[in-house]
Enzyme design. Structure first.
Site, PDB file in Angstrom:
ATOM      1  CE1 TYR A 137      -3.815   2.377   0.726  1.00  0.00           C
ATOM      2  CE2 TYR A 137      -2.411   3.245   2.468  1.00  0.00           C
ATOM      3  CZ  TYR A 137      -3.533   3.345   1.670  1.00  0.00           C
ATOM      4  OH  TYR A 137      -4.372   4.425   1.810  1.00  0.00           O
ATOM      5  CG  ASN A 166      -2.992   5.719  12.370  1.00  0.00           C
ATOM      6  OD1 ASN A 166      -2.845   4.835  11.543  1.00  0.00           O
ATOM      7  ND2 ASN A 166      -2.033   6.034  13.234  1.00  0.00           N
TER       8      ASN A 166
END
Length: 321
Positions: A137, A166
């Site tokens: 990713y 995040n």
């Protein structure tokens, strides 16, 4: 951006894309273009090209991505590198080809080396090995950042990139497998409360340090940048991008205790935490240095506890009968 400018938000149903749409609408933008995956497959270059040729958007927010947590990234690395690279390359190339005025590419702080110096500065990109559990990713996201920077250099485009920490918030993925740590905890603790379980099992040992930002704060940041800044304002030796985060961190154990307390609030009950240390922890610490973004004139607003309460209410709404 003019209030009537045609703005394409790719990935408008996702956590980030939906927050961007909410922010734009709240600010009075009236010409927002969206497409579902069934209407437009961003993996298909011909479809993307035809869409841009027909709609001719002036501004683009590239928030579409194939995402997941440690488990999904470890199990399906080919999906993560192929799909994210193709989505990014197709949209960026079409934006160049059809004269988009400005593009905002949404990346991720997983682009940085596993053992990057903390807090992580933008200059840390490509200075060491990546975290193995999500390197596929990360490589896709790095490639799209470099593509935007290369297009700015060669073609004079104005393609910006941001690296969010995040994220969590309204419209998140709360599935047991495939979700990120915070929404996964919300589901686990909610189900434990409902079933009156005495303990909840969590991956790792709870020691990693993490930073979290609610998606609406990220949306505020990227719209601010699109309205006020250009790629050259974000320029670093490693690319035309900037970190977006809260600038605050806590351990996964502290996060779990906070989520548990919010979920169980008012119930008169609680549960124990059972840490499975045979499962991976991921990167030991990951905190963004957001000094450059603060200097550009933006700062986060929502505190983590308040944000988790918002997310938990959203989870209950999404899962109500």
């Amino acid at each position: 951006m003019e209030k009537n400018a045609k703005i394409y938000v790719a990935g408008h149903r996702g956590l980030v894309g939906s927050a961007i749409v909410r922010n734009l609408e709240a600010k009075g933008y009236t010409n927002i273009v969206t497409r579902t995956h069934k209407e437009l497959d961003l993996l298909n270059q011909a479809q993307v090209d035809a869409f841009f040729a027909s709609e001719k958007p002036e501004y683009v927010f590239l928030a579409a991505a194939h995402v997941g947590g440690i488990g999904a990234n470890s199990t399906y690395p080919a999906d993560f590198i192929y799909q994210n690279m193709m989505i990014g390359f197709n949209v960026v190339e079409a934006s160049r080809k059809y004269g988009v005025k400005k593009l905002m590419n949404l990346g991720s702080t997983c682009i940085y080396p596993k053992m990057a110096e903390q807090p992580i500065k933008e200059e840390s990109l490509l200075t060491g090995p990546l975290e193995p559990t999500n390197d596929a990713y990360a490589l896709a996201k790095i490639s799209v950042i470099k593509l935007c920077t290369s297009y700015n250099k060669q073609f004079g485009t104005d393609f910006l990139s941001v690296m969010p920490t995040n994220l969590y918030g309204i419209g998140d993925n709360y599935e047991a497998f495939g979700s990120h740590v915070l929404p996964a905890m919300i589901r686990k603790f909610h189900e434990a409360k409902e079933s009156k379980k005495d303990e909840v099992e969590l991956w790792g040992d709870g020691s990693p340090l993490r930073e979290f930002l609610i998606s609406d704060d990220l949306a505020e940041a990227v719209v601010f940048l699109m309205e006020n800044k250009h790629a050259q304002d974000l320029r670093t030796p490693t690319g035309d991008f900037v970190n977006v985060g809260s600038g605050k961190e806590l351990t996964i154990k502290e996060l779990a205790e906070t989520v548990r307390d919010i979920v169980y609030e008012g119930s008169g009950r609680t549960c124990k935490l059972n840490w499975d240390s045979s499962k991976p922890n991921g990167t030991p610490r990951k905190l963004c240095d957001i000094t450059r973004l603060l200097n550009l004139g933006w700062k986060p607003k929502v505190e983590l506890k308040d944000g988790i309460k918002i997310a938990y209410e959203d989870f209950k709404l999404m899962n109500s009968d």
